[in-house]
Design an enzyme around this catalytic site. Structure first.
Site, PDB file in Angstrom:
ATOM      1  N   HIS A  84      40.378 -29.819   9.306  1.00 34.88           N
ATOM      2  CA  HIS A  84      41.472 -29.181   8.574  1.00 34.88           C
ATOM      3  C   HIS A  84      40.930 -28.274   7.476  1.00 34.88           C
ATOM      4  O   HIS A  84      40.039 -28.664   6.722  1.00 34.88           O
ATOM      5  CB  HIS A  84      42.363 -30.272   7.948  1.00 34.88           C
ATOM      6  CG  HIS A  84      43.437 -29.744   7.056  1.00 34.88           C
ATOM      7  ND1 HIS A  84      43.562 -30.124   5.732  1.00 34.88           N
ATOM      8  CD2 HIS A  84      44.434 -28.851   7.277  1.00 34.88           C
ATOM      9  CE1 HIS A  84      44.598 -29.499   5.194  1.00 34.88           C
ATOM     10  NE2 HIS A  84      45.140 -28.725   6.101  1.00 34.88           N
ATOM     11  N   SER A  85      41.427 -27.043   7.416  1.00 34.38           N
ATOM     12  CA  SER A  85      41.157 -26.125   6.312  1.00 34.38           C
ATOM     13  C   SER A  85      39.645 -25.884   6.149  1.00 34.38           C
ATOM     14  O   SER A  85      39.000 -25.396   7.071  1.00 34.38           O
ATOM     15  CB  SER A  85      41.794 -26.680   5.024  1.00 34.38           C
ATOM     16  OG  SER A  85      41.860 -25.700   4.023  1.00 34.38           O
ATOM     17  N   TYR A  86      39.069 -26.219   4.987  1.00 34.75           N
ATOM     18  CA  TYR A  86      37.619 -26.065   4.786  1.00 34.75           C
ATOM     19  C   TYR A  86      36.815 -26.672   5.928  1.00 34.75           C
ATOM     20  O   TYR A  86      35.762 -26.151   6.327  1.00 34.75           O
ATOM     21  CB  TYR A  86      37.205 -26.721   3.458  1.00 34.75           C
ATOM     22  CG  TYR A  86      35.806 -27.303   3.484  1.00 34.75           C
ATOM     23  CD1 TYR A  86      34.684 -26.481   3.444  1.00 34.75           C
ATOM     24  CD2 TYR A  86      35.611 -28.687   3.592  1.00 34.75           C
ATOM     25  CE1 TYR A  86      33.397 -27.015   3.511  1.00 34.75           C
ATOM     26  CE2 TYR A  86      34.336 -29.227   3.651  1.00 34.75           C
ATOM     27  CZ  TYR A  86      33.231 -28.394   3.620  1.00 34.75           C
ATOM     28  OH  TYR A  86      31.963 -28.926   3.684  1.00 34.75           O
ATOM     29  N   GLY A  88      37.105 -26.644   8.972  1.00 35.73           N
ATOM     30  CA  GLY A  88      36.831 -25.811  10.136  1.00 35.73           C
ATOM     31  C   GLY A  88      35.406 -25.294  10.105  1.00 35.73           C
ATOM     32  O   GLY A  88      34.705 -25.265  11.123  1.00 35.73           O
ATOM     33  N   HIS A 228      50.607 -25.953   5.045  1.00 34.52           N
ATOM     34  CA  HIS A 228      49.175 -26.122   5.280  1.00 34.52           C
ATOM     35  C   HIS A 228      48.731 -27.577   5.410  1.00 34.52           C
ATOM     36  O   HIS A 228      47.650 -27.841   5.925  1.00 34.52           O
ATOM     37  CB  HIS A 228      48.408 -25.442   4.127  1.00 34.52           C
ATOM     38  CG  HIS A 228      46.929 -25.449   4.284  1.00 34.52           C
ATOM     39  ND1 HIS A 228      46.272 -24.826   5.318  1.00 34.52           N
ATOM     40  CD2 HIS A 228      45.953 -26.006   3.499  1.00 34.52           C
ATOM     41  CE1 HIS A 228      44.974 -24.987   5.178  1.00 34.52           C
ATOM     42  NE2 HIS A 228      44.740 -25.705   4.090  1.00 34.52           N
TER      43      HIS A 228
END
Length: 252
Positions: A84-86, A88, A228
């Site tokens: 998730h988010s960072y 990735g 998000h």
């Protein structure tokens, strides 16, 4: 008559984004496990319940070891890896390592409203100059050690959900923000990969990844009409998507 599919052979490993911890998957894990899936969530060094381990030495290699350590200690043999988010950026580097050390272990990479690096780029590379400058200024208060979380309303959360996330978020190690990400794209993209785009409201720092997955071949793109943090705002819808990806990965 064919034998029933053994879903337990393929595990799901969930990797949280910045400022979060394994706690953020609290609403999703029971749904995955209730469907018969072996699911795990890792907390990365320096955040969440491991915030006491924050130090200037916490970098991408530390977080790679966090994820690979869980996979190895649990002796997982087939993995759908979700970032998730960072995270990735992180799961891309994890994939490079595991493709070398345990070829065939990774069955699918899921980028959950997440960054997608290119070799030599950093987490900050696709961000606007204003975002980069803001985070640098925020990190100055800790002598460059970390930068604080934003109010969870930027993730599309409100009310009790916003309060729940705000209480649990912790500062993010700042070294990670500018550290170069090194990996072999041929190794990484040999693993099937999907992107889950959270569209309502869309987080601006993910815009570059949103465009990329719609212009490059090889991506399967899903959309969730939520913010998000879908593990908080839309856990059932997210779990259904992950179970569908997991099911297909179990057939391969």
């Amino acid at each position: 008559m064919s034998a029933p599919l053994d879903l337990s052979r393929t595990s799901i490993v969930l990797v949280h984004g910045s400022w979060h911890g394994a706690w953020c998957w609290k609403r999703v894990l029971p749904l995955l496990r209730g469907a018969g899936v072996d699911a795990h969530a890792v907390t990365l060094t320096g955040v969440g319940e491991r915030a006491h381990l924050l130090s200037p030495n916490v970098g991408i290699k530390t977080h790679i070891q966090d994820v690979t350590g869980l996979i190895e200690s649990e002796e997982l043999e087939r993995v759908v890896l979700v970032g998730h988010s960072y995270a990735g950026n992180l799961i891309t580097c994890v994939a490079d390592r595991l493709q070398r050390s345990h070829p065939g272990l990774l069955r699918h990479l899921v980028y959950l409203d997440a960054g997608i690096p290119v070799p030599g780029s950093s987490w900050s590379t696709p961000h606007s100059p204003e975002t980069v400058a803001k985070r640098a200024a925020e990190a100055e208060a800790s002598d460059g050690l970390s930068f604080p979380p934003p109010d969870a309303s930027v993730f599309g959360l409100a009310g009790a959900d916003r309060d729940w996330v705000n209480r649990r978020q912790t500062p993010q190690p700042y070294r990670l923000y500018h550290e170069a990400l090194l990996f072999d794209p041929a190794l990484v993209w040999a693993v099937p990969h999907s992107f889950i785009d959270c569209t309502n409201p869309p987080l601006p720092t993910i815009d570059a990844a949103r465009k990329r997955v719609r212009s490059e071949p090889g991506w399967k793109v899903y959309e969730l009409a939520t913010g998000h943090d879908p593990m908080v705002s839309a856990p059932r819808e997210l779990a259904q998507l992950l179970l569908a990806i997991h099911h297909q990965s179990s057939l391969d």
